[in-house]
Each structure stands twice: as structure tokens, then as C-alpha cells.
Design a protein around this motif. Sequence first.
Motif, PDB file in Angstrom:
ATOM      1  N   VAL A  38      12.862  30.342  24.669  1.00 55.78           N
ATOM      2  CA  VAL A  38      13.748  31.288  23.988  1.00 55.78           C
ATOM      3  C   VAL A  38      13.001  32.600  23.726  1.00 55.78           C
ATOM      4  O   VAL A  38      11.871  32.577  23.241  1.00 55.78           O
ATOM      5  CB  VAL A  38      14.245  30.699  22.648  1.00 55.78           C
ATOM      6  N   PRO A  39      13.630  33.735  24.048  1.00 49.81           N
ATOM      7  CA  PRO A  39      13.003  35.016  23.705  1.00 49.81           C
ATOM      8  C   PRO A  39      13.118  35.300  22.211  1.00 49.81           C
ATOM      9  O   PRO A  39      14.122  34.960  21.578  1.00 49.81           O
ATOM     10  CB  PRO A  39      13.808  36.037  24.517  1.00 49.81           C
ATOM     11  N   LEU A  40      12.060  35.886  21.681  1.00 50.92           N
ATOM     12  CA  LEU A  40      12.025  36.210  20.252  1.00 50.92           C
ATOM     13  C   LEU A  40      11.510  37.646  20.115  1.00 50.92           C
ATOM     14  O   LEU A  40      10.408  37.953  20.576  1.00 50.92           O
ATOM     15  CB  LEU A  40      11.088  35.233  19.534  1.00 50.92           C
ATOM     16  N   ASP A  41      12.311  38.511  19.518  1.00 47.69           N
ATOM     17  CA  ASP A  41      11.901  39.903  19.297  1.00 47.69           C
ATOM     18  C   ASP A  41      11.475  40.085  17.849  1.00 47.69           C
ATOM     19  O   ASP A  41      12.238  39.768  16.933  1.00 47.69           O
ATOM     20  CB  ASP A  41      13.059  40.864  19.584  1.00 47.69           C
ATOM     21  N   ILE A  42      10.275  40.618  17.659  1.00 47.89           N
ATOM     22  CA  ILE A  42       9.799  40.891  16.301  1.00 47.89           C
ATOM     23  C   ILE A  42       9.576  42.397  16.179  1.00 47.89           C
ATOM     24  O   ILE A  42       8.659  42.938  16.816  1.00 47.89           O
ATOM     25  CB  ILE A  42       8.487  40.143  15.997  1.00 47.89           C
ATOM     26  N   PRO A  43      10.416  43.097  15.417  1.00 48.60           N
ATOM     27  CA  PRO A  43      10.229  44.548  15.275  1.00 48.60           C
ATOM     28  C   PRO A  43       8.991  44.849  14.440  1.00 48.60           C
ATOM     29  O   PRO A  43       8.739  44.189  13.434  1.00 48.60           O
ATOM     30  CB  PRO A  43      11.510  45.006  14.569  1.00 48.60           C
ATOM     31  N   LEU A  44       8.219  45.842  14.877  1.00 48.35           N
ATOM     32  CA  LEU A  44       6.980  46.218  14.195  1.00 48.35           C
ATOM     33  C   LEU A  44       7.141  47.629  13.637  1.00 48.35           C
ATOM     34  O   LEU A  44       7.381  48.574  14.401  1.00 48.35           O
ATOM     35  CB  LEU A  44       5.787  46.151  15.155  1.00 48.35           C
ATOM     36  N   VAL A  45       7.027  47.771  12.344  1.00 46.67           N
ATOM     37  CA  VAL A  45       7.176  49.082  11.696  1.00 46.67           C
ATOM     38  C   VAL A  45       5.949  49.934  12.019  1.00 46.67           C
ATOM     39  O   VAL A  45       4.817  49.521  11.741  1.00 46.67           O
ATOM     40  CB  VAL A  45       7.317  48.910  10.173  1.00 46.67           C
ATOM     41  N   VAL A  46       6.179  51.111  12.623  1.00 46.56           N
ATOM     42  CA  VAL A  46       5.062  52.027  12.908  1.00 46.56           C
ATOM     43  C   VAL A  46       5.222  53.296  12.072  1.00 46.56           C
ATOM     44  O   VAL A  46       6.337  53.670  11.689  1.00 46.56           O
ATOM     45  CB  VAL A  46       4.975  52.384  14.409  1.00 46.56           C
ATOM     46  N   ASP A  47       4.099  53.941  11.818  1.00 40.91           N
ATOM     47  CA  ASP A  47       4.116  55.159  11.012  1.00 40.91           C
ATOM     48  C   ASP A  47       4.111  56.417  11.867  1.00 40.91           C
ATOM     49  O   ASP A  47       4.432  57.500  11.379  1.00 40.91           O
ATOM     50  CB  ASP A  47       2.886  55.193  10.091  1.00 40.91           C
ATOM     51  N   ASN A  48       3.710  56.284  13.119  1.00 36.10           N
ATOM     52  CA  ASN A  48       3.632  57.460  13.993  1.00 36.10           C
ATOM     53  C   ASN A  48       3.542  57.000  15.445  1.00 36.10           C
ATOM     54  O   ASN A  48       3.428  55.808  15.735  1.00 36.10           O
ATOM     55  CB  ASN A  48       2.412  58.323  13.623  1.00 36.10           C
ATOM     56  N   GLY A  49       3.605  57.983  16.352  1.00 38.49           N
ATOM     57  CA  GLY A  49       3.400  57.667  17.754  1.00 38.49           C
ATOM     58  C   GLY A  49       1.917  57.482  18.034  1.00 38.49           C
ATOM     59  O   GLY A  49       1.066  57.806  17.206  1.00 38.49           O
ATOM     60  N   GLY A  50       1.626  56.936  19.215  1.00 30.39           N
ATOM     61  CA  GLY A  50       0.220  56.753  19.581  1.00 30.39           C
ATOM     62  C   GLY A  50       0.005  55.414  20.247  1.00 30.39           C
ATOM     63  O   GLY A  50       0.960  54.754  20.668  1.00 30.39           O
ATOM     64  N   THR A  51      -1.228  55.041  20.339  1.00 28.62           N
ATOM     65  CA  THR A  51      -1.591  53.780  20.991  1.00 28.62           C
ATOM     66  C   THR A  51      -1.730  52.678  19.950  1.00 28.62           C
ATOM     67  O   THR A  51      -2.443  52.835  18.965  1.00 28.62           O
ATOM     68  CB  THR A  51      -2.922  53.942  21.748  1.00 28.62           C
ATOM     69  N   LYS A  52      -1.057  51.595  20.164  1.00 29.49           N
ATOM     70  CA  LYS A  52      -1.043  50.488  19.202  1.00 29.49           C
ATOM     71  C   LYS A  52      -1.659  49.230  19.824  1.00 29.49           C
ATOM     72  O   LYS A  52      -1.434  48.946  21.014  1.00 29.49           O
ATOM     73  CB  LYS A  52       0.397  50.176  18.761  1.00 29.49           C
ATOM     74  N   ASN A  53      -2.364  48.520  19.003  1.00 31.77           N
ATOM     75  CA  ASN A  53      -2.956  47.245  19.417  1.00 31.77           C
ATOM     76  C   ASN A  53      -2.314  46.124  18.607  1.00 31.77           C
ATOM     77  O   ASN A  53      -2.252  46.214  17.378  1.00 31.77           O
ATOM     78  CB  ASN A  53      -4.464  47.259  19.205  1.00 31.77           C
ATOM     79  N   ILE A  54      -1.845  45.123  19.289  1.00 41.46           N
ATOM     80  CA  ILE A  54      -1.061  44.067  18.645  1.00 41.46           C
ATOM     81  C   ILE A  54      -1.746  42.719  18.863  1.00 41.46           C
ATOM     82  O   ILE A  54      -2.219  42.429  19.969  1.00 41.46           O
ATOM     83  CB  ILE A  54       0.365  44.012  19.260  1.00 41.46           C
ATOM     84  N   THR A  55      -1.767  41.913  17.819  1.00 40.62           N
ATOM     85  CA  THR A  55      -2.262  40.542  17.944  1.00 40.62           C
ATOM     86  C   THR A  55      -1.186  39.588  17.415  1.00 40.62           C
ATOM     87  O   THR A  55      -0.777  39.685  16.261  1.00 40.62           O
ATOM     88  CB  THR A  55      -3.561  40.335  17.149  1.00 40.62           C
ATOM     89  N   VAL A  56      -0.736  38.715  18.292  1.00 38.97           N
ATOM     90  CA  VAL A  56       0.221  37.681  17.896  1.00 38.97           C
ATOM     91  C   VAL A  56      -0.559  36.374  17.766  1.00 38.97           C
ATOM     92  O   VAL A  56      -1.216  35.940  18.725  1.00 38.97           O
ATOM     93  CB  VAL A  56       1.341  37.519  18.934  1.00 38.97           C
ATOM     94  N   THR A  57      -0.504  35.768  16.611  1.00 39.81           N
ATOM     95  CA  THR A  57      -1.141  34.463  16.434  1.00 39.81           C
ATOM     96  C   THR A  57      -0.067  33.388  16.595  1.00 39.81           C
ATOM     97  O   THR A  57       0.963  33.432  15.909  1.00 39.81           O
ATOM     98  CB  THR A  57      -1.807  34.362  15.053  1.00 39.81           C
ATOM     99  N   ALA A  58      -0.298  32.480  17.510  1.00 36.60           N
ATOM    100  CA  ALA A  58       0.723  31.479  17.834  1.00 36.60           C
ATOM    101  C   ALA A  58       0.039  30.155  18.163  1.00 36.60           C
ATOM    102  O   ALA A  58      -1.187  30.076  18.278  1.00 36.60           O
ATOM    103  CB  ALA A  58       1.563  31.954  19.014  1.00 36.60           C
TER     104      ALA A  58
END
Lengths: 160, 168
Positions: free
Chosen positions: A65-85
Amino acid sequence: MQIRHWIIRAGIIAVLALIGDGAAPRLAEARTIAGSAGVAPPAHRHCFWTHNGTMLNYRNGCPTVPLDIPLVVDNGGTKNITVTARGGSPSATVGCRSEATDFSGDNVWYVNGGNHTYLSMFGQATDIVINGSYVPGWGSLLVNCRVDKGAQVYVINWNP
Amino acid sequence: MQIKDWLVCSLIGGVAALTADAAVPNIVEARTVGSATGLTVPSATPCISPWHGMFQNVCESTISVDLPLVLDTDSSSPPLNWKQVYVGTFAQTDQGIGCRGQSISKSFDVTYDGNGGAYTWAPAGQSQINMYAINVLAGGSVVVNCQVGMHGWLETIGYENRSHTGWP
């Protein structure tokens, strides 16, 4: 006398520096949300069980099943994401990718060609690292995960 | 000599300001959201009726919901790693709504607010549940877990950093 002058001047400059700095926006360095903030398509929401902030695909007969988690950002730019699963095996795993859109939603940015990055270990909480996600100014960011039956999304960390 | 004095003073002042500023973490002190923000309750979805960012349980039975909080992770460092959470409620009966705060580490160790995992219950009518002493771990998450009785409302959720543990 000389020392007193120095102290006064240093004090004035320190105050001016702090006042000036107060005008600068203070941005968070990192942000966190529980996996239970994820949204699944209506037809498959019943597949998930939320437990202690996690999202577990638990129901027999449910597909990946696909799961979308919206991430609140404060500005544009390069983001690094870590999903713990957590997944039990390569056939009960979690894979995630980032998706960023511009303000109008007309354009979408992926990393790794839009391919999902999957868990590399099983049977324990493991990080899926997605670095270098570009978000345009006024754009939005989410992480899209594919969650197999028996697999679980714990928590998401990112730089906002 | 005068210019040299000012240059030296500027350097001292600048260092002093930076030192003082470094002690201020780059985080927000408090945040407020509607109860429906980020709310996904697969088992209770038919019961949740959103309204202006909040929601009502429109079912006849009690539902359990997890409300995830967006945290600035750097605020998990001492002395700002304690959170206090407030949940606005409108319950139809005494003890019609109860909440507890859960802190979950990245490795899935779960701890609770100062009430030790027991729910704090709201009286009938408009009220507010306060949850104290939620200890956030680095990279971990916090959810507020609530039992919402028949036709009860969860309203606005506010949460803030607390730098000490002098809870009431």
C-alpha cells in the motif's frame, strides 16, 4: 578609564549585534513526525493499524500500500530525509522516495530517478536515507512509501 | 588609537553576541494545530467528521485516535527536551474524552507523560486536558493518544517546550 571605555563600547556593540540578529529568521535544523501522520488511499486505509505513532500494514489479504507523509518545510532548498521503518523480510519491506512539487503542483522533483529506496536490514528499526531532495521556493515536500503487508513505518526526520 | 580601540571593542562585542546567540536554539517555542491535522485513523475513519481543522466523533461508540505532533528535533536536546501538550475538548459526559502523551524513540521504546500512561479525562462540556512532562528523545516522535467518546469533539492542540520539570 581606558578599560571602562572598552567595556562600554563592547557592550554597545554586543547589544547592536543581538538586535540585528533578532531580525533574522530562526529556522529549525531538524524536524520529526510519527509515521501515523501518513495518508493511504481510501480503498486501502483499512489495511493499516496505528499503534504508538507507527503505521503497520497488518490486515490479511492487503497488498503493498502506498503511504504519503507530508513534510512541513520552512523554505526551498535541498532536504535530507530519513524514514525509520521495520520489515520482516525482503518480501515484507518498506521502500520510500521523496516527492517535491512547485507551488502550482505542475512540476514534481524526485531523487534517484523516482525509484524507491528500500530497507537494507530486517527484523529491527532501520533507517531509509533519502538525501538531496530539491524543493523549489514555495514548493511542498512529501515522502511516499510503499508498505508491504507486515511492514511498519515508525518515524520520519528531515531538515525543514 | 581611537580606531584601533573600536576595532578591538567590536571584536569583543561580536564574540560576546555570538556566544550569547549560540545558546539560543533554532526552534519554535510553541505550536498550535487543529485536532484533525495529520490525523489518520484507519479503523475510525467513518466516525471522524472534520470541521474547520478540528473533528467530532459522530459514532455512538468510543474511538481511539493518535494525534502526531510535528517536532523540531533539535528541541529534543536538554534543557528543552520536555514538552507540555494541551488538548481542547468538548465531551458529552464526564470522562467522555481522555488523552495521554506518548514519546516514542527511533528504536521504538515508548514512554508516557507524567501520568504514567494513564489517561487524563475531561469533564463534560468545554474543557482542556493538560499533559505534562513528555520527554522527547533525539529523532523520536510524540503522539497524543485520545479516547473520544460518543459525539465528543477534539479541538485545538497546543504544545510547547519546557526547560524544566517543575510540573504542577
